[in-house]
Design an enzyme around this catalytic site. Structure first.
Site, PDB file in Angstrom:
ATOM      1  N   HIS A  50       0.834  -1.197   0.000  1.00 43.94           N
ATOM      2  CA  HIS A  50       0.000   0.000   0.000  1.00 43.94           C
ATOM      3  C   HIS A  50       0.870   1.248   0.000  1.00 43.94           C
ATOM      4  CE1 HIS A  50       0.514  -0.621   4.467  1.00 43.94           C
ATOM      5  NE2 HIS A  50       0.807   0.659   4.369  1.00 43.94           N
TER       6      HIS A  50
HETATM    7  P1  TYD Z   1      -2.421  -3.850   7.554  1.00 40.04           P
HETATM    8  O1  TYD Z   1      -2.613  -2.452   7.058  1.00 40.04           O
HETATM    9  O2  TYD Z   1      -2.963  -4.975   6.739  1.00 40.04           O
HETATM   10  O3  TYD Z   1      -0.874  -4.130   7.832  1.00 40.04           O
HETATM   11  P2  TYD Z   1       0.370  -3.920   6.819  1.00 40.04           P
HETATM   12  O4  TYD Z   1       1.101  -2.735   7.360  1.00 40.04           O
HETATM   13  O5  TYD Z   1       1.168  -5.163   6.891  1.00 40.04           O
HETATM   14  O6  TYD Z   1      -0.194  -3.631   5.463  1.00 40.04           O
HETATM   15  O7  TYD Z   1      -3.018  -3.913   9.022  1.00 40.04           O
HETATM   16  C1  TYD Z   1      -3.345  -5.130   9.658  1.00 40.04           C
HETATM   17  C2  TYD Z   1      -4.607  -4.939  10.496  1.00 40.04           C
HETATM   18  O8  TYD Z   1      -4.363  -4.034  11.575  1.00 40.04           O
HETATM   19  C3  TYD Z   1      -5.755  -4.375   9.692  1.00 40.04           C
HETATM   20  O9  TYD Z   1      -6.929  -5.050  10.104  1.00 40.04           O
HETATM   21  C4  TYD Z   1      -5.833  -2.912  10.117  1.00 40.04           C
HETATM   22  C5  TYD Z   1      -5.296  -2.951  11.535  1.00 40.04           C
HETATM   23  N1  TYD Z   1      -4.596  -1.735  11.954  1.00 40.04           N
HETATM   24  C6  TYD Z   1      -5.112  -0.961  12.985  1.00 40.04           C
HETATM   25  O10 TYD Z   1      -6.195  -1.256  13.555  1.00 40.04           O
HETATM   26  N2  TYD Z   1      -4.438   0.139  13.390  1.00 40.04           N
HETATM   27  C7  TYD Z   1      -3.256   0.512  12.822  1.00 40.04           C
HETATM   28  O11 TYD Z   1      -2.657   1.535  13.248  1.00 40.04           O
HETATM   29  C8  TYD Z   1      -2.729  -0.287  11.738  1.00 40.04           C
HETATM   30  C9  TYD Z   1      -1.441   0.085  11.059  1.00 40.04           C
HETATM   31  C10 TYD Z   1      -3.426  -1.405  11.349  1.00 40.04           C
END
Ligand code: TYD
Length: 136
Positions: A50
């Protein structure tokens, strides 16, 4: 790569061990509103995929190592975070993928805003389109 930078934090090392302080606005170029950490990631997993529209982040691998692929429409780079005193700043509109997590790796992320799903671009084609509109 534009909108990214490597930071070297000052390590306080003595015979009792090591300590690295990080102060918002002084040691990193934004106010920290949120931190989170990623751990327990299996060896063959790639995460991220992303970009953020507005968010500023500092990534620090406080234990172990992890590789970060950074992409825009124009450039691609891989940064290896393998020391707790090394930080990777990522500004707005940079695509990132995290891979090659070592056993026990802990990736600490300092972020400039609260979690906001509307700030994410999770599809590279959509990212690429927004990037072109912003920079061309
Ligand atoms: P995700 O964005 O998929 O992680 P990555 O950085 O590996 O792309 O996030 C994983 C899960 O955690 C998703 O359900 C969203 C949640 N999340 C939060 O609740 N708060 C946060 O600050 C972040 C970064 C993720």
């Amino acid at each position: 790569m534009h909108n990214t930078a490597i930071f070297q934090f000052k390590e306080n090392r003595d015979k009792y061990g090591s300590l690295i302080p990080i102060e918002a606005s002084r040691d990193i170029p934004f106010e920290i509103k949120r931190i989170y950490y990623i751990y327990d990631v299996k060896k063959d997993v790639t995460r991220g995929f992303h970009s953020h529209r507005q968010l500023h982040q500092m990534l620090i691998c406080v234990n172990g190592s992890v590789s970060i692929r950074l992409k825009t429409n124009l450039e691609e780079d891989v940064v290896v975070l393998n020391a707790p005193n090394k930080g990777l700043y990522i500004g707005p509109m940079i695509w990132r993928e995290m891979f090659d997590f070592s056993e026990g790796a802990v990736l600490l992320v300092c972020a400039s805003e609260y979690y906001d799903e509307s700030d994410y671009i999770r599809n590279f084609d959509f990212y690429s389109e927004e990037y072109s509109k912003k920079y061309n």
